[in-house]
Structures are given as C-alpha cells and as structure tokens.
Design an enzyme around this catalytic site. Sequence first.
Site, short mmCIF file in Angstrom:
data_model
loop_
_atom_site.label_atom_id
_atom_site.label_comp_id
_atom_site.label_asym_id
_atom_site.label_seq_id
_atom_site.Cartn_x
_atom_site.Cartn_y
_atom_site.Cartn_z
N THR A 123 55.43 7.87 24.31
CA THR A 123 54.37 6.86 24.45
C THR A 123 54.11 6.52 25.92
O THR A 123 54.99 6.67 26.77
CB THR A 123 54.80 5.57 23.71
OG1 THR A 123 53.95 4.50 24.07
CG2 THR A 123 56.22 5.17 24.08
N ASP A 124 52.91 6.02 26.19
CA ASP A 124 52.59 5.57 27.55
C ASP A 124 53.32 4.27 27.91
O ASP A 124 53.38 3.88 29.07
CB ASP A 124 51.06 5.37 27.72
CG ASP A 124 50.46 4.33 26.78
OD1 ASP A 124 51.19 3.80 25.91
OD2 ASP A 124 49.25 4.05 26.90
N GLU A 125 53.92 3.62 26.88
CA GLU A 125 54.55 2.32 27.14
C GLU A 125 55.78 2.43 28.03
O GLU A 125 56.23 1.45 28.60
CB GLU A 125 54.88 1.62 25.81
CG GLU A 125 53.63 1.51 24.94
CD GLU A 125 53.76 0.61 23.72
OE1 GLU A 125 54.62 -0.27 23.72
OE2 GLU A 125 52.97 0.80 22.80
N TYR A 182 61.37 -1.55 22.41
CA TYR A 182 60.78 -0.30 21.92
C TYR A 182 60.56 0.68 23.07
O TYR A 182 61.03 1.82 23.03
CB TYR A 182 59.44 -0.58 21.21
CG TYR A 182 58.57 0.66 21.03
CD1 TYR A 182 59.01 1.72 20.23
CD2 TYR A 182 57.33 0.78 21.68
CE1 TYR A 182 58.23 2.87 20.07
CE2 TYR A 182 56.55 1.92 21.52
CZ TYR A 182 57.00 2.96 20.72
OH TYR A 182 56.24 4.09 20.57
N LYS A 195 62.31 4.36 23.89
CA LYS A 195 61.54 5.61 24.05
C LYS A 195 61.79 6.20 25.45
O LYS A 195 61.92 7.41 25.61
CB LYS A 195 60.04 5.38 23.83
CG LYS A 195 59.63 5.05 22.42
CD LYS A 195 59.89 6.18 21.41
CE LYS A 195 58.97 7.37 21.58
NZ LYS A 195 59.16 8.37 20.48
P1 NAD Z 1 55.34 5.36 12.37
O1 NAD Z 1 56.21 4.16 12.49
O2 NAD Z 1 54.06 5.27 11.63
O3 NAD Z 1 56.18 6.57 11.70
C1 NAD Z 1 57.50 6.85 12.05
C2 NAD Z 1 58.07 7.79 11.00
O4 NAD Z 1 59.41 8.08 11.37
C3 NAD Z 1 58.11 7.20 9.59
O5 NAD Z 1 57.66 8.14 8.64
C4 NAD Z 1 59.58 6.87 9.38
O6 NAD Z 1 59.98 6.97 8.01
C5 NAD Z 1 60.24 7.94 10.23
N1 NAD Z 1 61.58 7.53 10.68
C6 NAD Z 1 61.93 6.34 11.25
N2 NAD Z 1 63.25 6.32 11.50
C7 NAD Z 1 63.74 7.51 11.09
C8 NAD Z 1 65.03 8.09 11.09
N3 NAD Z 1 66.09 7.42 11.56
N4 NAD Z 1 65.17 9.36 10.63
C9 NAD Z 1 64.11 10.04 10.14
N5 NAD Z 1 62.87 9.53 10.09
C10 NAD Z 1 62.68 8.28 10.56
O7 NAD Z 1 55.11 5.85 13.87
P2 NAD Z 1 53.82 6.55 14.52
O8 NAD Z 1 52.91 5.50 15.00
O9 NAD Z 1 53.32 7.61 13.64
O10 NAD Z 1 54.51 7.20 15.82
C11 NAD Z 1 55.08 8.50 15.76
C12 NAD Z 1 55.65 8.86 17.12
O11 NAD Z 1 54.62 8.81 18.09
C13 NAD Z 1 56.74 7.89 17.61
O12 NAD Z 1 57.73 8.65 18.26
C14 NAD Z 1 56.02 6.98 18.58
O13 NAD Z 1 56.90 6.49 19.56
C15 NAD Z 1 54.99 7.93 19.15
N6 NAD Z 1 53.73 7.30 19.63
C16 NAD Z 1 53.02 6.45 18.82
C17 NAD Z 1 51.82 5.92 19.28
C18 NAD Z 1 50.97 5.02 18.41
O14 NAD Z 1 49.95 4.52 18.88
N7 NAD Z 1 51.30 4.81 17.14
C19 NAD Z 1 51.37 6.23 20.57
C20 NAD Z 1 52.12 7.11 21.37
C21 NAD Z 1 53.30 7.64 20.88
P1 TYD Z 2 50.09 -2.88 18.61
O1 TYD Z 2 49.16 -2.28 17.62
O2 TYD Z 2 51.33 -3.56 18.12
O3 TYD Z 2 50.44 -1.74 19.68
P2 TYD Z 2 51.25 -1.84 21.10
O4 TYD Z 2 51.87 -3.16 21.22
O5 TYD Z 2 52.26 -0.76 20.92
O6 TYD Z 2 50.22 -1.56 22.14
O7 TYD Z 2 49.28 -3.94 19.46
C1 TYD Z 2 48.14 -3.59 20.21
C2 TYD Z 2 47.73 -4.81 21.01
O8 TYD Z 2 47.31 -5.84 20.11
C3 TYD Z 2 48.87 -5.41 21.82
O9 TYD Z 2 48.34 -5.89 23.06
C4 TYD Z 2 49.35 -6.58 20.98
C5 TYD Z 2 48.08 -7.04 20.28
N1 TYD Z 2 48.27 -7.62 18.93
C6 TYD Z 2 47.70 -8.88 18.62
O10 TYD Z 2 47.03 -9.50 19.46
N2 TYD Z 2 47.88 -9.37 17.37
C7 TYD Z 2 48.61 -8.72 16.41
O11 TYD Z 2 48.77 -9.26 15.28
C8 TYD Z 2 49.17 -7.43 16.73
C9 TYD Z 2 49.96 -6.67 15.72
C10 TYD Z 2 48.96 -6.92 18.00
#
Ligand code: NAD
Ligand code: TYD
Length: 349
Positions: free
Chosen positions: A130-132, A155, A159
């Site tokens: 992630t970019d975070e 988090y 990561k």
């Molecule tokens: P998500 O929470 O929707 O899905 C995570 C999946 O991992 C789930 O299916 C869960 O069951 C599985 N999981 C969790 N713990 C586990 C374990 N111990 N063993 C096996 N499986 C396990 O997450 P997402 O949003 O789809 O993100 C997927 C990946 O992409 C993550 O690594 C996250 O850090 C990265 N990412 C997410 C975003 C975003 O915007 N959602 C952006 C950049 C990177």
């Molecule tokens: P989120 O979807 O949790 O992603 P991330 O924190 O990983 O960027 O949140 C996106 C943005 O929205 C973040 O600045 C937090 C804000 N947010 C709210 O204002 N209200 C909410 O209920 C949630 C879940 C997020």
Amino acid sequence: MTLLITGGAGFIGSHVVRLFVQRYPHYRIVNLDALTYAGNLANLRDIEQAPNYTFVRGDIRDAILLDNLFEEYSFDAVIHLAAESHVDRSISHPLTFVETNVIGTVNLLNAALKHWEGRFDGKRFYHVSTDEVYGSLGSEGYFTEESPYDPRSPYSASKAASDHFVRAYFHTYGLPIVLSNCSNNYGPYQFPEKLIPLMINNIREGRPLPVYGDGRNVRDWLWVIDHAEAVDTILHRGRVGETYNIGGNNEWANIDLVKFLCDLTDELLGRSPGTARQLITFVKDRPGHDRRYAIDASKIRRELGWKPSMPFEVGLRTTIQWYLENTEWLQYVISGEYRVYYEKHYGNL
Ligand code: NAD
Ligand code: TYD
C-alpha cells in the site's frame, strides 16, 4: 505456470483471481484464504467451477500448512495479497496485524525460499502493498518509489515491515521478488467497513454518514480492476527486485467524495437531489489520521505501459449500482461480526 494467490477471497484478491482465471486458462491457480470476516467465497461464485481454479482454506500464520502447500503444488509464482487491511481495526487490535501481515508474510517467504532455493529461474514472489507505508503528505508532492518509509498507523507499520522483509529476502537470499504499493481502491465486493461502500450502504439505509475530522483528508482513488491489471502486468513484466507505485491520479478530499456519492446515489435511487447530503455527520477524527496520500505512478507507466483506464464517475456509478443490486451479498457480509464492529466503532450513530 502454477500460481498461488493469497487473500483471493477478499476485495482486491477476488478481482485478481477472476482476472487470472479468465485470462489464463492454461495456468493452475490456487487461492489460499483464511476466510476472515473480510474474506467471502461469494466474491468468486462466477469462477469457482473453472477447471484451472482451486480454493484452499488456510491461514498464512500456519507455517506448516504453507510448507505442505508448496510441496503439493510446486508453485512457480506467488501473488501475496492476504492481509488485515483496515486502519481502524489496526488501532484497536494491532497485534493481529503483526501476526498476519508481518509473521504471515515471513512464513510465506520462508516457504518460497525453502522450495525454490537453487532453482530461482522463472520463479516470482510478488508482494502487494500500500501507499500508506510512505506516511502522510502535505498539500504538495507525491509518493515515488524513492520516498522514505514513514508509516503512522499500526496497519501501515505492519505493511511497511512486511515490505522490508520481502526486500531483505531479495538482498540476502536472492529470492526473486517484486513489489507494488497502490493507492486506495474502490469497486464491487469491497467490505463495507471502508469509506465508499460504507457510505453507499448508509445512504441506502438512511443512516448517518460518519465523516472523520474536518473531512479534508485526501485519498487517491483507483478502480480495483485497474489495480488487478497492474498486478498482471507486474507479475509478468516487472523487473525482479523492483518496486512499482500504482495510483489513480485521482485525488479527492473525503467530504467532496462523500457529497459526490450522495448525489449519484440519490439519482440512482430516484430520490430528490440533496436527500442524502442531509445524512452527513462529522465525527471524532481517527487517531493519527494521515492527511493526504498521492501516488506518482510514472515508473509503471514509463517502464511497463500501465495506466488507469476507468473514468472516476463511471467507476463510482458502476460501484453504487452494484451495491444497490447486490443486496443479498451486502446483507450477508453486514450480518454478525460487522454489526458488532460497527456498534463498537461508531457507537449509536
Ligand atoms: P481485504 O481485507 O478485503 O481482504 C483480505 C483477504 O485476506 C481476506 O479474504 C481475508 O480472509 C484474507 N486473510 C486475512 N488474514 C489472513 C490470514 N492470516 N491467512 C490467510 N488469509 C487471510 O483486503 P483488500 O482490500 O482486498 O487488500 C488486499 C491487499 O492489498 C492487502 O495486502 C492490502 O494491504 C493491499 N492494498 C489494499 C488497498 C485497498 O485500497 N484496499 C490498497 C493498496 C494495497
Ligand atoms: P478507508 O476506506 O478506511 O481507507 P484508508 O484509511 O486506508 O485510506 O478510509 C478512507 C478515508 O475516509 C480516510 O481518510 C478515512 C475516511 N473515513 C471517514 O471519514 N469515515 C469513515 O467512516 C471511514 C471508514 C473512513
């Protein structure tokens, strides 16, 4: 090619699995997922019978299970997405994030190293991040692959630690790794604890829309299938040892995005304009809330020719429509654990 995808029942993972299963019928694709609250096999109903697809329920914290799985399938490549992914949950339960995101990743690295050592040719360990990890930007500038790591939530710290281990295995053992750091994704199948699906669901139900702090925090939003396309590109053409930043070039302050969601959802529901905006409620800020994320994705564009393709308004309309139509999916995922989480996190809002 036998490919292990971890976390394939989650939001991004399910789109990655679908893309690979459909695009590469000659690959054998194994999806390993623990099915935590965030993992849902309903995300993959349309492809679960495909002959090139296998689901294994298992936890990346279980090193023995990983060892056995590598033994059984002789994987050529890994796309590692399994993670605990929600910042707010990491604030209340940091250790779970260490266990899955750090220890789970090291377990996976160890399994790949043990089974590939001396035979690295053609192998690839792709870590999705992630970019975070780069921390928080002011109003100027972008994250590049050279930006220093400065994680500020449990988090992003977990990561960041996993990213460091992945690079350490490249430098120390020569494991053929590749990494990407992506901005916020949106689209169908995202668990409604995250901003966009949470707001759509609350608008639908006429519930308050909780905006943290002053609502001026900025995120760079990317259509999830554009991310899946980038993953495909990087797995096949990314250079070993390299990192690629992926972003939507699409920055929005939360409050502007929530208002846009309100207006589009009112329109799609046939409600009068302005109805949903009345639900906007400013709530206590997230502790350590990163102010702005913005990705410079010029490296992947220049070197690999990837760029985002989905216009934001079209992607948002498609997403809202999907959540409005897939009420059965939504009811299923917001039952049980979600209710407990929601009440604990948002009180009686
Ligand atoms: P998500 O929470 O929707 O899905 C995570 C999946 O991992 C789930 O299916 C869960 O069951 C599985 N999981 C969790 N713990 C586990 C374990 N111990 N063993 C096996 N499986 C396990 O997450 P997402 O949003 O789809 O993100 C997927 C990946 O992409 C993550 O690594 C996250 O850090 C990265 N990412 C997410 C975003 C975003 O915007 N959602 C952006 C950049 C990177
Ligand atoms: P989120 O979807 O949790 O992603 P991330 O924190 O990983 O960027 O949140 C996106 C943005 O929205 C973040 O600045 C937090 C804000 N947010 C709210 O204002 N209200 C909410 O209920 C949630 C879940 C997020």
